[in-house]
Scaffold this active site. Sequence first.
Site, short mmCIF file in Angstrom:
data_model
loop_
_atom_site.label_atom_id
_atom_site.label_comp_id
_atom_site.label_asym_id
_atom_site.label_seq_id
_atom_site.Cartn_x
_atom_site.Cartn_y
_atom_site.Cartn_z
N PHE A 237 -8.33 0.04 -4.60
CA PHE A 237 -9.07 0.10 -3.33
C PHE A 237 -9.26 1.58 -2.94
O PHE A 237 -8.89 2.00 -1.86
CB PHE A 237 -8.35 -0.66 -2.20
CG PHE A 237 -8.00 -2.08 -2.53
CD1 PHE A 237 -8.94 -3.08 -2.40
CD2 PHE A 237 -6.72 -2.41 -2.99
CE1 PHE A 237 -8.62 -4.41 -2.70
CE2 PHE A 237 -6.40 -3.72 -3.29
CZ PHE A 237 -7.34 -4.73 -3.15
N ASN A 289 -13.32 -6.04 -9.15
CA ASN A 289 -12.52 -6.76 -8.17
C ASN A 289 -11.05 -6.48 -8.47
O ASN A 289 -10.59 -6.71 -9.59
CB ASN A 289 -12.82 -8.26 -8.28
CG ASN A 289 -12.00 -9.06 -7.29
OD1 ASN A 289 -10.78 -8.91 -7.20
ND2 ASN A 289 -12.65 -9.92 -6.56
N ASP A 310 -4.22 0.04 -1.36
CA ASP A 310 -4.66 0.23 0.05
C ASP A 310 -5.82 -0.72 0.35
O ASP A 310 -6.95 -0.29 0.56
CB ASP A 310 -5.06 1.70 0.26
CG ASP A 310 -5.43 1.97 1.72
OD1 ASP A 310 -5.04 1.17 2.60
OD2 ASP A 310 -6.12 2.98 1.98
N CYS A 350 -3.40 -2.59 6.51
CA CYS A 350 -3.95 -2.19 7.81
C CYS A 350 -4.22 -3.42 8.69
O CYS A 350 -4.95 -3.33 9.67
CB CYS A 350 -5.20 -1.35 7.64
SG CYS A 350 -6.47 -2.14 6.67
#
Length: 407
Positions: A237, A289, A310, A350
Amino acid sequence: MIAVNRRGAARLRAGHPWVYRSDLLSSVQAPAGALVHVRDERGRKLGSALYSSASQIAVRLLSSEEIADEALADLLRRRIGTAASFRREIAQDANSYRIIFSEADLLPGLIVDKYNDLLVLQALTQAFDREDLRQVVADSLTEHFPAASIVERVDPHIRELEQLPPRQSRLLRVPRSSPDFGLGWETIDHSKTIFTLNGVRFHYDALSGQKTGAFLDQRENCAVAARYALGAALDVFTYQGGFALHLARVCDSVTAVDSSRPALEVAEQNEQLNCAQHRCGEIEWIEANAFDLLKDYAAAGREYDTIVLDPPAFAKTKRALPTALRGYKELNLRALKMLRPRGILVTCSCSFHVSEAEFLEMLGAAAADAGRVVRVLAKRGAAQDHPVLLNVPETAYLKCVICQALA
Ligand code: SAH
């Protein structure tokens, strides 16, 4: 005046600035985005707030005092000044940071980020979309950052939620002292810049089609990750290469993965920006992906000394929590299986709805399933320019755990 029920009043008294529409007592006459006085069901004063006629969060408290309409601009100016000087203290060696973080700066509904000489303003509520308040904010920002341009970035989804008419992102201000080299400022693109995080340089284009800006909240975590990182690294990511480019300074090689082609295109430009002058390990950008790639790499027996995870917020709502935790566990399990002995895992979430305790529990379960003994080296949150407000848990959304596989 707005009256709120007992639950709404208790929430405000407990230090949380939001009142939900379901906790309003009567139908409200106030115009969209107005400054309103809030009272409890017995008429006792609770303070002044900004009102939204559309959002489920109907009231965002500004002050426990009753503020007159004429005093609002001054209050906002003072708070913007306080926010700006706080950032100057804590982010002295950075040219890019969040200047205003909504509730955490007592300016609920307003976000302003600084990317070098470009300030990016986001109005999240009807109140901060008011033309008079936008002018106050822009004037104040110009006063504190006279050399900066200001862009307003629009999130169409938020405008829809607030029932605001669609609007394009646009340049609001250019610096008065803009060095135009005789070209005229029209010829300089003030909505683009190059900014620096920990000495690593990044392109930023405030008016590009992509929804998100850069992830300034990871500024300190990128620096800390680079202190622990070694050997062969995998950054999953990666977006525009935030962690990857920090890791490239210390690692032999970096494999950086994202599903977004446009993000990876910027990442490659960022690589050119940095790796011409600085030592960089070899970087490979892969469009894939993450779930499929980790599965394939783990099955193929690939190994890394450093892995960063992340992902975007998997739990956007509380209801999505169990599915989100399964997603986090799958990623972390596969990453832990691929770590070499003494390897470093930097793993983030997050999602506000995933607490730090739940995140650590998930990580522990992943370690057990992977058959690894894992030591926690650091438990971190967002950078200091994204402050956490006690009693407003939404401000403490980012978790970043740095750990080491001992065996
Ligand atoms: N680490 C970055 C921020 C990551 S944001 C930084 O510090 O700058 C999350 C990223 O995940 C986005 O770039 C998005 O394109 C990417 N993403 C979302 N779902 C994905 C998936 N299933 N596989 C790979 N990347 C994905």
